[in-house]
Design a protein around this motif. Sequence first.
Motif, mmCIF file in Angstrom:
data_model
loop_
_atom_site.group_PDB
_atom_site.id
_atom_site.type_symbol
_atom_site.label_atom_id
_atom_site.label_comp_id
_atom_site.label_asym_id
_atom_site.label_seq_id
_atom_site.Cartn_x
_atom_site.Cartn_y
_atom_site.Cartn_z
ATOM 1 N N UNK A 105 36.138 50.950 48.941
ATOM 2 C CA UNK A 105 37.005 49.943 48.341
ATOM 3 C C UNK A 105 36.238 48.834 47.658
ATOM 4 N N UNK A 106 36.989 47.899 47.090
ATOM 5 C CA UNK A 106 36.418 46.839 46.264
ATOM 6 C C UNK A 106 36.717 45.463 46.849
ATOM 7 N N UNK A 107 36.511 45.323 48.149
ATOM 8 C CA UNK A 107 36.689 44.022 48.795
ATOM 9 C C UNK A 107 35.307 43.358 48.842
ATOM 10 N N UNK A 108 35.025 42.510 47.864
ATOM 11 C CA UNK A 108 33.674 41.987 47.682
ATOM 12 C C UNK A 108 33.371 40.757 48.530
ATOM 13 N N UNK A 109 34.365 39.900 48.702
ATOM 14 C CA UNK A 109 34.181 38.663 49.471
ATOM 15 C C UNK A 109 35.557 38.050 49.677
ATOM 16 N N UNK A 110 35.612 36.904 50.367
ATOM 17 C CA UNK A 110 36.890 36.249 50.571
ATOM 18 C C UNK A 110 37.574 35.974 49.226
ATOM 19 N N UNK A 111 38.806 36.362 49.103
ATOM 20 C CA UNK A 111 39.611 36.183 47.898
ATOM 21 C C UNK A 111 39.018 36.894 46.683
ATOM 22 N N UNK A 112 38.420 38.041 46.914
ATOM 23 C CA UNK A 112 37.964 38.877 45.789
ATOM 24 C C UNK A 112 38.105 40.339 46.195
ATOM 25 N N UNK A 113 39.353 40.752 46.350
ATOM 26 C CA UNK A 113 39.665 42.129 46.714
ATOM 27 C C UNK A 113 40.399 42.787 45.563
ATOM 28 N N UNK A 114 39.883 43.918 45.094
ATOM 29 C CA UNK A 114 40.436 44.617 43.939
ATOM 30 C C UNK A 114 40.904 46.008 44.329
ATOM 31 N N UNK A 115 41.800 46.559 43.537
ATOM 32 C CA UNK A 115 42.289 47.928 43.747
ATOM 33 C C UNK A 115 42.294 48.641 42.400
ATOM 34 N N UNK A 116 42.081 49.965 42.396
ATOM 35 C CA UNK A 116 42.081 50.716 41.138
ATOM 36 C C UNK A 116 43.455 50.758 40.490
ATOM 37 N N UNK A 117 43.466 50.796 39.162
ATOM 38 C CA UNK A 117 44.726 51.000 38.441
ATOM 39 C C UNK A 117 45.180 52.449 38.553
ATOM 40 N N UNK A 118 44.232 53.351 38.778
ATOM 41 C CA UNK A 118 44.559 54.771 38.873
ATOM 42 C C UNK A 118 43.318 55.542 39.266
ATOM 43 N N UNK A 119 43.392 56.876 39.287
ATOM 44 C CA UNK A 119 42.247 57.705 39.663
ATOM 45 C C UNK A 119 41.068 57.488 38.723
ATOM 46 N N UNK A 120 39.873 57.540 39.305
ATOM 47 C CA UNK A 120 38.656 57.439 38.488
ATOM 48 C C UNK A 120 38.240 58.825 38.025
ATOM 49 N N UNK A 121 37.462 58.873 36.983
ATOM 50 C CA UNK A 121 36.982 60.159 36.479
ATOM 51 C C UNK A 121 35.475 60.091 36.259
ATOM 52 N N UNK A 122 34.795 61.045 36.831
ATOM 53 C CA UNK A 122 33.358 61.180 36.599
ATOM 54 C C UNK A 122 33.170 61.950 35.296
ATOM 55 N N UNK A 123 32.204 61.517 34.496
ATOM 56 C CA UNK A 123 31.943 62.173 33.212
ATOM 57 C C UNK A 123 30.485 62.557 33.095
#
Length: 399
Positions: A313-331
Amino acid sequence: MSTDATPLSLDLLTKAVQGSGAALRMRARLQPAGGPGDKVFPPTYAEGQDGKKHETRYASEQRVIDGERKPTVLLDSVASQANRMELALLEARRRGQASVPLIAVDFRPHFPDLGLLSTLEAPHRVYDAIMRDSTLGGEAFRASTLGRQLTETNTADARSMLAHCPTALLFGAWDSTGPRGGMGNKFQRALVSEVVGVDFEAGAKVASRIDPLQSSASVRLTIPKENSDDWSVDESGKSKQRPSEVNHSNIAPTRDEESGGVTFTYALHTAVLSLPALRRLRFGDWSDAQTDAARTLLAALGVLCVVLQRREGYDFRSRCSLVPEGPARLELVSAEGSVEALSISVDEAFALYAEAVNAAKAQGVDWAEDEVHLEPMPKLIQLITASREAYRAGTAEEA
């Protein structure tokens, strides 16, 4: 990861590493966990090297994205992302999901809270001063057979590093504390990842505190230097020490416009594994088959790190938690510039990595199975003990 793409197999990865591929990359858009438009707080930095006062204490810059100049702010740096991937890999290792060589200093007899501090946690990996100031088999780690091998390893013969600290070949390492100082061997980063907020606006932060005891600033205290908790009221009123120095006070409402958080249109996570960087690594007198297997193993480890960090996940620090808009794709970006979408889940990444390890071993590639434990030198124990005592006494200064 999206499944509407070509599954990433060991054969495909091997061919890409051998020369058909330029990079493996992942780009993903993110939003605050609170929803679009919610405020998040980037990391703050001290005054810039130019000595000037800046508009905010955040790392911001103009970037060209989709052909347009847009203001961006750093949400998680390359170094921080590397640390997060290493910790995710360490957790997978602890759970028995991935076999990864490890060197660790055993602090458990002296500082149980530190436990085993490994090359996946030390800031400079195997070249960290923590490793340098430890012993292996009763002799200084640097003077041991393994220590000398790791000191002497380089991009022309990276066998020892691959066998004992392969993540240093992915995330980079510089032997700046070794016998050659700044001329020590360097390994460039092959895997780079960062997260930025795109099209951002800086905000303001407010703070205040009401003291329920209504302590008066006119009261004077006597506060011993050696133990501030042993304070007392100075009946004479001659002392200049106030209740606020022992945290009994109001805090007047304040407004901070230099580190008050940001909003943005979206955050962008970009991770790139450079295949030419892996191809520049050589392994002494190993055959082409061994070399290809070693480089492919590193590529599989890099892919695993990327998907593990995303799963964490993308919980970096207090009050900086992010979530994906959708599935990621490896290229997979080819040497000619064409792009092929790949699919790989976390479980598939584990399987791919295990297959790459077994294939490398079958070629005779060195791969340390046993965890190497070092012992901290007495002077390192003394340093930690003295530092903790200084913090307890309130006299500690940053090193």
